[in-house]
Design a protein around this motif. Structure first.
Motif, short mmCIF file in Angstrom:
data_model
loop_
_atom_site.label_atom_id
_atom_site.label_comp_id
_atom_site.label_asym_id
_atom_site.label_seq_id
_atom_site.Cartn_x
_atom_site.Cartn_y
_atom_site.Cartn_z
N ARG A 1 87.24 97.63 18.83
CA ARG A 1 86.95 99.40 18.71
C ARG A 1 86.21 99.83 20.70
N VAL B 1 89.68 102.06 22.34
CA VAL B 1 89.45 103.76 23.65
C VAL B 1 90.02 103.36 24.53
N ARG C 1 82.94 105.83 26.90
CA ARG C 1 82.95 106.29 25.69
C ARG C 1 83.62 104.72 24.65
N ARG D 1 79.96 102.86 23.91
CA ARG D 1 79.54 103.54 22.93
C ARG D 1 79.82 103.23 21.51
N ALA D 2 81.77 102.90 21.50
CA ALA D 2 82.23 102.69 20.52
C ALA D 2 81.50 101.21 20.23
#
Lengths: 392, 69
Positions: free
Chosen positions: B15, B19, B48, B51-52
């Motif tokens: 993930r 991003v 980002r 966080r993913a």
């Protein structure tokens, strides 16, 4: 009017597009995020501003149809969602945007990301045959079509086209005029899939898919993602671009939930949605500056032209004949980015992307001068949704 | 600022890589580094990606020496 038209509290504030086309190099999630980041930058919003998420159909058993779920996008961006929804039990592709408009109008969310991702090209590469991935029993709408060798939407829609020709004298040359118009517009759209010139001769000589629809009457499956941000009008006016207000929208379905059992074979859910749309606005078809109407198959655009009242029932063939009226310089510039037939099957969202670009005067060489009112419609058979947008 | 990856925790969801291209993966699809310096311009992209991560295998560490102004 009996009711307040609440969709006018909703506006489109940014769009994004990631087109891989006939290539499987980038994952569906990657494409979705590429398009989201582009849309956020377009609107001037940050991830943390987004509090709503919407798509159509959300999940699907058909390979390539819905490869990215709402929950995957939510997790990838760590979004804090106040509202989210996606359902296949809805009036087609644009239901994602219509639901979002209702969510912001009712105060459930302020900024909703609406996405539509397809990777049908990748899915085709993976699947060896229809039977390898089909469910054991045919269910739903296909159960009425498959027993008669109707393997895809092309078959029932070929019957519609044939009936239109029989009833109203519509010709292949008239369908061709629509297809050629789209290809001319695609040549001016750097994001379109097919941009090389196409002649009427080539169109008429093309391989038949299912009579009378030839190769160029059918949109090409692709990998790609489109994103539209729907914001509450009060939150929209301070963003980067002038808001595109939703003047009216409709996803009405009064007739049968079927590809072939409407009042006649050349009417569809589009007929109901189109009629209902104009009941929700004082604007008239003549006020529309730019139209991007669904062309998963060329015949569907003709059906939408009639359904939305741009011409009378049965007159759409003559309406597009020769292509002058629907050209960028014509009275109704149609499928100005190349439509799905030339730009690729983004399932209505590509058409909406193009309408927005036109209303923001960002369409470059294909810009329709002074475009203020735009319309986008998507769907065929029992699926139909339409949006009328105005630039503030 | 640097990204610190705990390769024992990485489960290959990828993930982070979805991003941001900062998060290069190895040929098996797991995170491809232990540490990586982040150019200041890409700080929000790095955030980002961190966080993913559903495994919490990634951290962002501000390792710049404190200025003594």
């Amino acid at each position: 009017m009996l009711t307040e038209i609440l969709e006018r509290r909703a506006a489109i504030t940014g769009v994004g597009l990631a087109m891989a086309g006939r290539s499987a190099d980038r994952s569906a999630l990657n494409l979705t995020l590429d398009a989201i980041f582009e849309a956020l930058a377009d609107a001037g919003l940050r991830d943390s501003d987004i509090d709503g998420l919407s798509s159509w159909p959300g999940v699907s058993a058909t390979p390539g149809m819905a490869p990215v779920t709402l929950r995957e996008v939510k997790e990838s961006l760590a979004l804090k969602l106040n509202w989210f929804a996606a359902s296949p039990e809805a009036p087609g592709q644009l239901s994602a945007v219509m639901n979002a408009a209702m969510a912001v109008a009712s105060g459930q969310a302020r900024h909703v990301l609406c996405f539509r991702t397809l990777n049908q090209y990748s899915a085709q590469l993976q699947r060896r045959s229809l039977s390898a991935t089909a469910p054991e029993r045919v269910a739903g709408l296909m159960s009425w079509i498959r027993p008669f060798n109707g393997l895809s939407a092309a078959h029932p829609l070929a019957l519609v086209a044939k009936r239109h020709m029989h009833e109203y004298g519509t010709t292949r040359e008239q369908l061709g005029a629509l297809v050629l118009n789209s290809r001319r517009n695609a040549a001016l759209n750097e994001r379109a899939l097919y941009r090389s010139p196409l002649t009427m001769q080539e169109y008429l000589a093309a391989r038949m898919i299912t009579e009378p629809l030839c190769l160029f009457d059918c949109d090409p499956p692709i990998d790609g993602a489109t994103v539209v941000i729907v914001s509450h009008i009060d939150a929209a006016r301070t963003l980067r671009k002038p808001p595109l207000r939703i003047e009216a929208m409709s996803g009405a379905l009064h007739g049968r939930n079927s590809w072939d059992q409407f009042e006649d074979l050349t009417s569809m859910a589009a007929t109901d949605a189109g009629r209902r749309l104009w009941e929700r606005t004082d604007l008239k078809p003549g006020d529309v500056d730019v139209a991007n109407l669904y062309d998963g198959f060329s015949i569907l655009t003709l059906i939408w032209l009639e359904a939305l009242g741009f011409c009378g029932k049965g007159e759409s063939g003559a309406f597009v004949e020769g292509g002058a009226r629907i050209a960028l310089s014509g009275s109704l510039p149609l499928n100005t980015g190349g439509g799905q037939l030339s730009a690729g099957r983004l399932h209505g969202f590509g058409l909406l992307w193009e309408t927005c670009r036109q209303l923001w005067s960002e369409a470059g060489e294909r810009q329709v001068q002074g475009a203020q009112v735009g319309i986008t419609a998507a769907g065929g058979g029992p699926l139909a949704g339409c949006l009328l947008l105005t630039r503030e | 600022m640097k990204i610190v990856a705990d390769r024992n925790k990485c489960a290959g969801h990828a993930r982070c890589a979805a991003v941001s291209e900062l998060f290069e993966l190895d040929s098996n699809g797991y995170i491809g580094f232990d540490e990586k310096i982040v150019p200041p311009a890409l700080a929000s992209e790095a955030q980002r990606g961190v966080r993913a991560c559903p495994e919490r295998a990634l951290k962002l560490i501000d390792d710049l020496p404190k200025s003594s102004s």
